[in-house]
Motif scaffolding. Structure first.
Motif, short mmCIF file in Angstrom:
data_model
loop_
_atom_site.label_atom_id
_atom_site.label_comp_id
_atom_site.label_asym_id
_atom_site.label_seq_id
_atom_site.Cartn_x
_atom_site.Cartn_y
_atom_site.Cartn_z
N MET A 58 0.84 -1.18 0.00
CA MET A 58 0.00 0.00 0.00
C MET A 58 0.89 1.25 0.00
N ALA A 59 0.38 2.33 -0.52
CA ALA A 59 1.14 3.58 -0.65
C ALA A 59 1.35 4.26 0.69
N ASP A 60 2.42 5.06 0.75
CA ASP A 60 2.70 5.87 1.93
C ASP A 60 1.67 6.99 2.03
N LEU A 61 1.46 7.48 3.25
CA LEU A 61 0.54 8.59 3.50
C LEU A 61 1.37 9.79 3.98
N THR A 62 1.24 10.93 3.30
CA THR A 62 1.97 12.14 3.67
C THR A 62 1.00 13.19 4.17
N LEU A 63 1.21 13.68 5.40
CA LEU A 63 0.40 14.74 5.98
C LEU A 63 1.13 16.06 5.81
N LYS A 64 0.46 17.05 5.19
CA LYS A 64 1.10 18.34 4.92
C LYS A 64 0.24 19.48 5.44
N GLY A 65 0.86 20.65 5.56
CA GLY A 65 0.14 21.85 5.96
C GLY A 65 -0.06 21.91 7.46
N THR A 66 -0.92 22.83 7.88
CA THR A 66 -1.23 22.98 9.30
C THR A 66 -2.33 21.99 9.64
N LEU A 67 -2.02 21.06 10.53
CA LEU A 67 -2.95 19.99 10.85
C LEU A 67 -2.77 19.60 12.31
N ASN A 68 -3.86 19.56 13.08
CA ASN A 68 -3.83 19.14 14.47
C ASN A 68 -4.69 17.90 14.62
N LEU A 69 -4.06 16.75 14.88
CA LEU A 69 -4.77 15.48 15.04
C LEU A 69 -5.26 15.37 16.47
N MET A 70 -6.51 14.95 16.63
CA MET A 70 -7.09 14.79 17.96
C MET A 70 -7.89 13.51 18.00
N GLY A 71 -8.04 12.96 19.19
CA GLY A 71 -8.81 11.73 19.34
C GLY A 71 -7.97 10.51 18.99
N THR A 72 -8.63 9.37 18.91
CA THR A 72 -7.95 8.12 18.60
C THR A 72 -7.95 7.92 17.09
N LEU A 73 -6.76 7.70 16.53
CA LEU A 73 -6.58 7.61 15.09
C LEU A 73 -5.51 6.58 14.79
N THR A 74 -5.77 5.70 13.82
CA THR A 74 -4.78 4.72 13.40
C THR A 74 -4.62 4.80 11.89
N PHE A 75 -3.39 5.09 11.44
CA PHE A 75 -3.09 5.13 10.01
C PHE A 75 -2.59 3.75 9.61
N LYS A 76 -3.19 3.19 8.54
CA LYS A 76 -2.82 1.85 8.09
C LYS A 76 -2.31 1.93 6.67
N GLY A 77 -1.48 0.98 6.32
CA GLY A 77 -0.94 0.92 4.97
C GLY A 77 0.55 1.09 4.97
N GLY A 78 1.04 2.00 4.12
CA GLY A 78 2.48 2.26 4.02
C GLY A 78 2.97 3.07 5.20
N LYS A 79 4.07 3.78 4.97
CA LYS A 79 4.67 4.59 6.04
C LYS A 79 3.97 5.94 6.15
N LEU A 80 3.93 6.47 7.37
CA LEU A 80 3.37 7.79 7.64
C LEU A 80 4.49 8.80 7.50
N LYS A 81 4.31 9.76 6.59
CA LYS A 81 5.31 10.79 6.35
C LYS A 81 4.71 12.16 6.64
N ILE A 82 5.57 13.10 7.01
CA ILE A 82 5.12 14.40 7.47
C ILE A 82 5.79 15.52 6.68
N GLY A 83 4.98 16.53 6.29
CA GLY A 83 5.51 17.76 5.69
C GLY A 83 5.86 17.66 4.23
N ASP A 84 6.29 18.81 3.68
CA ASP A 84 6.64 18.91 2.27
C ASP A 84 7.85 18.05 1.92
N THR A 85 8.76 17.85 2.86
CA THR A 85 9.95 17.04 2.61
C THR A 85 9.66 15.55 2.77
N GLY A 86 8.51 15.20 3.32
CA GLY A 86 8.13 13.79 3.45
C GLY A 86 8.99 12.98 4.40
#
Length: 143
Positions: free
Chosen positions: A1-29
């Motif tokens: 499965m593909a990686d997931l990249t989170l970009k921009g201003t983002l505030n995660l709250m509550g219970t959350l589980t990301f599934k699949g590839g790797k979790l990457k952050i920001g423009d640089t990944g």
């Protein structure tokens, strides 16, 4: 499965589980750091050794290996592992590290947060308490 990249201003709250590839952050990944056990491969292999007890005795555990063993965030996960938004690290030998440390606030990710605390990413650092030395994480712990 593909990686997931989170970009921009983002505030995660509550219970959350990301599934699949790797979790990457920001423009640089950059990969998000996750909590591991000391039996996993180390997330840092180049921390300065803790020289205790002092010479002429040999150090108890001079290994430069470090693991993030506890994330202060337990609600957001990448697969089954808690994503690190500050936490505790341990330096020493595989399976039973001896020296505690603390993960510092992220310097590589200012915008993606968990409850307003930035998610730690590759190249972020920890301070090992007994030595005051720093450890830069070059592996995320994600599989």
């Amino acid at each position: 499965m593909a990686d997931l990249t989170l970009k921009g201003t983002l505030n995660l709250m509550g219970t959350l589980t990301f599934k699949g590839g790797k979790l990457k952050i920001g423009d640089t990944g950059l990969e998000a750091l996750v909590e591991v056990t000391p039996n996993d491969p180390p997330q840092c292999s180049a921390a300065p050794p803790v020289i205790m007890p002092p010479p002429p005795l040999a150090p108890l555990q001079p290994q430069p290996t470090v693991w993030i063993v506890s994330s202060f965030n337990k609600t957001v996960k990448a697969g089954s592992k808690a994503v690190v938004a500050l936490g505790m690290a341990m330096q020493g030998q595989s399976g039973a590290p001896l020296w505690p440390g603390m993960v510092l606030p992220s310097s590589g990710n200012p915008t993606v947060t968990v409850n307003h605390v930035p998610i730690n990413v590759l190249n972020d650092m920890a301070v090992i308490f007994p030595s005051g030395g720093s450890a830069a994480f070059n592996a995320s712990g994600q599989s």
